[in-house]
Design an enzyme around this catalytic site. Sequence first.
Site, mmCIF file in Angstrom:
data_model
loop_
_atom_site.group_PDB
_atom_site.id
_atom_site.type_symbol
_atom_site.label_atom_id
_atom_site.label_comp_id
_atom_site.label_asym_id
_atom_site.label_seq_id
_atom_site.Cartn_x
_atom_site.Cartn_y
_atom_site.Cartn_z
ATOM 1 N N ASN A 170 16.647 29.845 -16.293
ATOM 2 C CA ASN A 170 17.461 29.143 -15.296
ATOM 3 C C ASN A 170 18.448 28.155 -15.916
ATOM 4 O O ASN A 170 19.151 27.449 -15.189
ATOM 5 C CB ASN A 170 16.576 28.438 -14.255
ATOM 6 C CG ASN A 170 15.837 27.226 -14.784
ATOM 7 O OD1 ASN A 170 16.044 26.790 -15.912
ATOM 8 N ND2 ASN A 170 14.950 26.666 -13.978
ATOM 9 N N LYS A 171 18.525 28.126 -17.250
ATOM 10 C CA LYS A 171 19.468 27.218 -17.903
ATOM 11 C C LYS A 171 20.862 27.843 -17.973
ATOM 12 O O LYS A 171 21.064 28.995 -17.619
ATOM 13 C CB LYS A 171 18.956 26.866 -19.304
ATOM 14 C CG LYS A 171 17.629 26.114 -19.317
ATOM 15 C CD LYS A 171 17.681 24.838 -18.520
ATOM 16 C CE LYS A 171 16.490 23.925 -18.742
ATOM 17 N NZ LYS A 171 15.220 24.463 -18.242
#
Length: 387
Positions: A183-184
């Site tokens: 999710n980065k």
Amino acid sequence: MRETFLPFSTPTLGDEEINEVVDSLRSGWITTGPKVKRFEDAFKVYVGAPFAVPLSSATAGLHLTLLALKIKEGDEIITTPMTFASTVSMIILAGGTPVLADIEPGTLNIDIAKVAEKITPRTRAVIPVHFAGQSCDLDPLFALARQHNLTIIEDAAHAAGTEYKGQKIGSLDSISIFSFHPNKNITTGEGGMVCTPDETLAEEISLLKFHGMSREAWKRFAASGTPNYDIMLPGYKYNMMDIQAAIGLHQLPRLDGFIDRRKEIAEQYNAAFAGLAELALPGYAPYQQRHAWHLYTPLIRIELLTIGRDQFMAELKNLNIGSGLHYKAIHHHSWYRENLPMADTELPNASYASDRILSLPLFPTMSDNDTVDVISAVTDVITRFRR
């Protein structure tokens, strides 16, 4: 209402990443190999870091950095309560004592004035978190570090591509630890990187990450290597794999474009939500910086609604809109509430944010229609539950 569910986040992967992973599988280099070295070098150039160490996660980077700094029992590390648990957990697992300093109410970054109040003769380091991709105010923090002989360890898990006063996070006179979780802003599946100007520290972390073997130990089965090896010290197994680096090699050149798109979506949210009293929008720091927009985290003013934050998120889900919780403050979690007792009155800004924060969908492949759907859903929930 949307017909399909819009997740809070999803990685932006293309054929280049897939083909590079397939190439790794076919090459025989599945674990640490030449692609990890290529990714290390590319990331080092991108952020402007003298030295970089690729690892299996940012958590591993935090752990090994604290071990390499020889943190011992009684040593205090100041950090923020608005972070993922690993920031504080690694302090404890390395033998130190976490000390929480409150946050700024707008940016949700650590309040440097509160950091100054927490410094004691036992303080060894400060771990600021660049919350949601916006840089903390580092100049006064570095001044405190010089005054009290402290080490600054930047938790840059949100901050790949973030800049502070024209300099990329990772290039400054500190230790910076990045995350490449899915999710980065860029991903390697799982993975992390420690960037530092200190060659000795980088070498120590490199030894610790793979059983205490030398940095070039991965070559021992290659034609250019030797099967003989030596253990320099007891170490861990926190190495990055070539399969992970294969993804990162094609994510990194796209990072600036990813950030540009994230910024566009955040600005669309800001414009649409500006007139809603029930939302406190993310604050901007007054100094020159580049926000990487890892997260978009408004606060729900629950005192103006008939529902709390958790039900607000459930209502969004019922409308096929995902959301995230970044973060429930550390001192509100069971273990830390019992073992690191701090009253909400000691951390008023973090406690306030913890009960009200949520993360709205934000990722580069979101369409303008997706953004409109999020705005419509948030507005609908507020309208239905407004006091």
